[in-house]
Design a protein around this motif. Sequence first.
Motif, PDB file in Angstrom:
ATOM      1  N   ASP A  25       9.517   9.066  -7.721  1.00  0.00           N
ATOM      2  CA  ASP A  25      10.408   9.346  -8.843  1.00  0.00           C
ATOM      3  C   ASP A  25      10.663  10.838  -9.018  1.00  0.00           C
ATOM      4  O   ASP A  25      11.325  11.263  -9.970  1.00  0.00           O
ATOM      5  N   ASP A  26      10.163  11.655  -8.087  1.00  0.00           N
ATOM      6  CA  ASP A  26      10.346  13.111  -8.141  1.00  0.00           C
ATOM      7  C   ASP A  26      11.730  13.457  -7.589  1.00  0.00           C
ATOM      8  O   ASP A  26      12.013  13.213  -6.406  1.00  0.00           O
ATOM      9  N   ARG A  86       1.762   9.318   3.385  1.00  0.00           N
ATOM     10  CA  ARG A  86       2.018   7.891   3.332  1.00  0.00           C
ATOM     11  C   ARG A  86       3.074   7.527   4.365  1.00  0.00           C
ATOM     12  O   ARG A  86       3.939   8.343   4.701  1.00  0.00           O
ATOM     13  N   SER A  98       0.802  -1.227   0.000  1.00  0.00           N
ATOM     14  CA  SER A  98       0.000   0.000   0.000  1.00  0.00           C
ATOM     15  C   SER A  98       0.833   1.274   0.000  1.00  0.00           C
ATOM     16  O   SER A  98       0.462   2.267  -0.628  1.00  0.00           O
ATOM     17  N   ASP A  99       1.987   1.258   0.690  1.00  0.00           N
ATOM     18  CA  ASP A  99       2.754   2.499   0.868  1.00  0.00           C
ATOM     19  C   ASP A  99       4.162   2.446   0.289  1.00  0.00           C
ATOM     20  O   ASP A  99       4.831   3.470   0.203  1.00  0.00           O
ATOM     21  N   GLY A 100       4.637   1.255  -0.063  1.00  0.00           N
ATOM     22  CA  GLY A 100       5.949   1.157  -0.672  1.00  0.00           C
ATOM     23  C   GLY A 100       7.080   1.042   0.337  1.00  0.00           C
ATOM     24  O   GLY A 100       6.874   0.832   1.533  1.00  0.00           O
ATOM     25  N   GLY A 107       7.551   2.158  -4.999  1.00  0.00           N
ATOM     26  CA  GLY A 107       6.132   2.087  -4.644  1.00  0.00           C
ATOM     27  C   GLY A 107       5.645   3.250  -3.814  1.00  0.00           C
ATOM     28  O   GLY A 107       4.558   3.189  -3.234  1.00  0.00           O
ATOM     29  N   VAL A 108       6.417   4.332  -3.757  1.00  0.00           N
ATOM     30  CA  VAL A 108       6.037   5.518  -2.977  1.00  0.00           C
ATOM     31  C   VAL A 108       5.469   6.570  -3.920  1.00  0.00           C
ATOM     32  O   VAL A 108       6.064   6.857  -4.972  1.00  0.00           O
ATOM     33  N   THR A 109       4.321   7.122  -3.558  1.00  0.00           N
ATOM     34  CA  THR A 109       3.713   8.169  -4.382  1.00  0.00           C
ATOM     35  C   THR A 109       4.685   9.334  -4.540  1.00  0.00           C
ATOM     36  O   THR A 109       5.153   9.905  -3.552  1.00  0.00           O
ATOM     37  N   GLY A 110       5.025   9.661  -5.768  1.00  0.00           N
ATOM     38  CA  GLY A 110       5.979  10.743  -6.019  1.00  0.00           C
ATOM     39  C   GLY A 110       7.417  10.343  -5.816  1.00  0.00           C
ATOM     40  O   GLY A 110       8.305  11.204  -5.802  1.00  0.00           O
ATOM     41  N   CYS A 166       3.624  13.365   1.582  1.00  0.00           N
ATOM     42  CA  CYS A 166       2.878  12.421   0.734  1.00  0.00           C
ATOM     43  C   CYS A 166       1.646  11.815   1.406  1.00  0.00           C
ATOM     44  O   CYS A 166       0.849  11.143   0.743  1.00  0.00           O
TER      45      CYS A 166
END
Length: 610
Positions: free
Chosen positions: A551-552, A599, A519-521, A546-549, A597
């Motif tokens: 790759d930022d 998360r 779910s959160d990476g 697997g973390v939102t953003g 995030c």
Amino acid sequence: MAQKDAEKNFEKKDDQNHRFRKSQQNTTKDETTPSSAHPITSRIPLNNHSGKSGKGGRRNTPMKIIPLGGLDGIGKNMTVLQYGNDMLLIDAGLMFPDDDHPGVDLILPDYTYVLEHVDQLRGILITHGHEDHTGALPYLVKDLGRKVPILGTKLTLALIKGKFTEHGLNGQKLREVVPGEHIALGSFGCDFFHVNHSIPGAMGIFVRTQAGTLLHTGDFKIDQTPIDGQLTDFAALTHFSKIGVDILLSDSTNAQRKDFTKSESEVGKVLRQIISQAEKRVIVASFASQIHRIQQVCDAARLAGRKVAVTGRSMITNTEIARELGYLDVPPDLLIDAYDAKDYPRNKLVVLCTGSQGEPLSALARISNGEHRTIDIEEGDTVIVSATPVPGNEKAVTRMENALSKIGANVFDKSTALVHVSGHASSEELKLMMALVKPKNLLPVHGESQHLRAHRELALSMGIPREHIFILDNGDSIELLDGVVTRGEQVENGVVYVDGLSVGDVSTIVLKDRKTLSSDGIVTAVCLINTRNGSSAGDPEIIMRGVTGGDDPILQADAAQIVQQVLINSTRDYQGNPGPLKKKIREELSRFLWERCRRRPMIIPIVMEV
């Protein structure tokens, strides 16, 4: 008149069994002696059929009833009966995992209590061949350390033997029983009777001891028009009622459903209609153990002038077993190999397969994804999902049906047509069972908490006092003595996870970590520390998966800056022990990622000394 004759015959057989057991008092206790009427007998006979008098100082010994599984969901049914130095086990099932058990293959009941008293175990009684009643057997048998008689009907034992072969377990004591038989195991007297269910060879068990009597229904329904013509044995139930049933253990799966469960024969009518009207290929997915359903699919295909191709390992195996034992009446020329399916026109073929629960590796799932070796699907084909999703599988089934619909297939399930009926008794049948048996006490089994409590309400409406109805959790125990049931001590209980070749090594912490990863990476922070002075030896490296953003570049740079600041602040406190430093990195990164995030990924700090 026929009912009275059946009861007289049952009573005559019961009296013959009683006289036979009295002649067996010198038999060795752990020895099993084959007999045409009594496959298994033991040294300790029952001295009275009602269980109200006894010898040997056991008059004041209660019978313990301990459910180890089956009271917290649909599956892993297992119940221990213990009387003096003797113990029986009724069923040994498993439960399939859902979304809360990522990576887990199977869930077993915790049978530690059985292992702790393995020297007392006289036999394992299996009510029928479904996985939720047999699936734990291979694992249990491996752990027992001794061979114990396993009793069941012909089909049930054949399915169990197949499981044992897969697990490399040979030479087990499999003992066939026939409904109507009486068998003595230690100080237990067991009478078996036929019940209707969604698989042939299902039976209930009436257990007698000097402490009292118990009737276990197994999974059942009351089908007035069963496919095999075998009705639930009302004569036996009436006979047991006359003897006296001190406690009834009854299937609760459909306790919330009103009226009666529809007959299996009703499904056959709908299958014949759908298959006869289908323009192209028909694919029917069902449980591999649904032998009656397989029979009706084959009958419908034959009437429509179609051949039947069977695919899916368990479906092929069970079909072969059922044909060999005479439970399936299918002409040899009706069945074809799935590899030959391409040689038949699409309007002349029915495919019978597994996958009614949306399992990713099942035959139907692979067909829907275009990954099956021999069977394909195209627009205009008909797919019948002939089953009810097991709780937890609803999303997987819906996802698969949507994939089939997107291809252009005509999909039928129980929400759109009567292509499935339950094998479990609904409320009126449960009430009828209580009316026939007239139990003094009731223990609802086989269901979730809501089902057990709904069963209790039905029992109250039948006049059973509330204090005589027992709602238990797995591991709770009750004790029966002279018709009186009291609460006993709780025993060790829980679940055992099967994960690949690992059995019991998956803990709740592991499952929690898997859920977090899904779910959160995960975030890994790699840091270099100078061993001379504890200072940072380079810029930290942040790896996010697997973390939102994740790759930022800006997020990664800011996270690295957070870790670098922790290293700077901790330089003077570092004394060659990376533990406190890792904890601080984890805390600061977790706070930072939550603020940015919302998360909380798994954070793994790696500290390398240079």
